[in-house]
Motif scaffolding. Sequence first.
Motif, mmCIF file in Angstrom:
data_model
loop_
_atom_site.group_PDB
_atom_site.id
_atom_site.type_symbol
_atom_site.label_atom_id
_atom_site.label_comp_id
_atom_site.label_asym_id
_atom_site.label_seq_id
_atom_site.Cartn_x
_atom_site.Cartn_y
_atom_site.Cartn_z
ATOM 1 N N ILE A 136 0.842 -1.208 0.000
ATOM 2 C CA ILE A 136 0.000 0.000 0.000
ATOM 3 C C ILE A 136 0.872 1.251 0.000
ATOM 4 N N PHE A 137 1.887 1.272 0.863
ATOM 5 C CA PHE A 137 2.779 2.441 0.942
ATOM 6 C C PHE A 137 3.540 2.647 -0.366
ATOM 7 N N SER A 138 3.976 1.561 -0.991
ATOM 8 C CA SER A 138 4.708 1.667 -2.257
ATOM 9 C C SER A 138 3.832 2.269 -3.346
ATOM 10 N N ASP A 139 2.601 1.796 -3.441
ATOM 11 C CA ASP A 139 1.676 2.330 -4.449
ATOM 12 C C ASP A 139 1.393 3.810 -4.205
ATOM 13 N N GLN A 140 1.226 4.176 -2.935
ATOM 14 C CA GLN A 140 0.984 5.579 -2.609
ATOM 15 C C GLN A 140 2.184 6.441 -2.981
ATOM 16 N N ALA A 141 3.394 5.937 -2.697
ATOM 17 C CA ALA A 141 4.612 6.704 -2.987
ATOM 18 C C ALA A 141 4.829 6.848 -4.496
#
Length: 306
Positions: free
Chosen positions: A215-220
Motif C-alpha cells: 500500500i505504501f509503495s503504491d501511494q509513494a
Amino acid sequence: MSISAAQVKELRDLTGAGMMDCKAALAETNGDIEAAVDWLRKKGIAKADKKAGRTAAEGLIGVEQGLREAAVVEVNSETDFVARNAAFQEIVNNVAKVALAFGDTESVANAKYPGSDKSVTDTIKDAVGTIGENLGFRRSAKLTVPHGAVASYVHNSVADNLGKLGVLVAVETTGDAHKAGAFARQVAMHVAATNPLALNVDELDPTEIEREKAIFSDQARASGKPENIIEKMVEGRLRKFYEEVVLLKQAFVINPDVTVEQALKDAEKEIGAPAKIVAYLRYALGEGIEKDESDFAAEVAAAVKK
C-alpha cells in the motif's frame, strides 16, 4: 432396556437436547419418547438447549490473579441485563478461579466447577435453565512468569475483576516484584486503550507487513518520485505503522512523550533490575462473534399481526 440410535435422534430432534442427555432420559423412561420429553423439561435441559441457538455475545470478561500469574476468561450471555445478575457474576468469578489453575480453554471447560462434581461446561449449561438465557464459556488464557509480576486491568467494570474488557501484562525481572506489577498494570491500561497488534515488530504477522508495504509503495509511486526516494518513503511509513500497532513502539498513554519501551527502561530504576515485557493478553467482550441484527419495530408489528 436397549435404547436405539433412532430413538435418541428422534428425542434430540424434538427437544434440541444433547445426545447423552437424550440417552439418559430414554433410559429413565424405558424408551417412552413423550415421557422422556417431560423428563428433560423437568430437568430444565430441553428448555436450556432450545435457547442454545440464540446468539450469546454479551456477558462478562473476568480476571483472577496472584503475584506471578493471572488468568482471563470470557463467559457470554444473550443480554447485558444478565451480565448484571449476581448469580451470573458468581459463575464468571468462579470460572476465572478455575482458569488460574488450569489455563487454556479446553482444560478449564472440562475441569470441575468450584464446590461441585460437575464440569465448568455442565455447570454453565445447568445455569441456562435458571437464568433463562443462552450462556456459554467461550475462552480463557493464563500468563505466568518465574520472576517478576503479572498484572491485570478490567475496563468498564460492573464488579471487582469483572467487566467488558480485560487485559493481562507479564513483566519478567529479578527486581522488586510489586513495583514491576505496578508498572505492568499501567501497561495493561495502555493495552486496553490502544489495542496493539503485537508486542514487538518480530511478532507482527509477515503478511500484514507485506500488505502495508504494498500500500505504501503504491501511494509513494503515485507521487511520481524516483525509486530510491520511494524506498525511503516506504521505510518511513513502515516506522510510523510500527509506532501505531506495536506495543513497545507505541507512545505510552501514561506519558505520551516516551514510548512503552522507553517507559520500561525508566521503570527499571524503581524496579531495581532489568525488566522485560514478555507477553500480554487483551480480551474484549464479544469480539469476533457475529451478532444477530434484529429490527425491533418489525418484531413488534409481527407480534401485533399475530
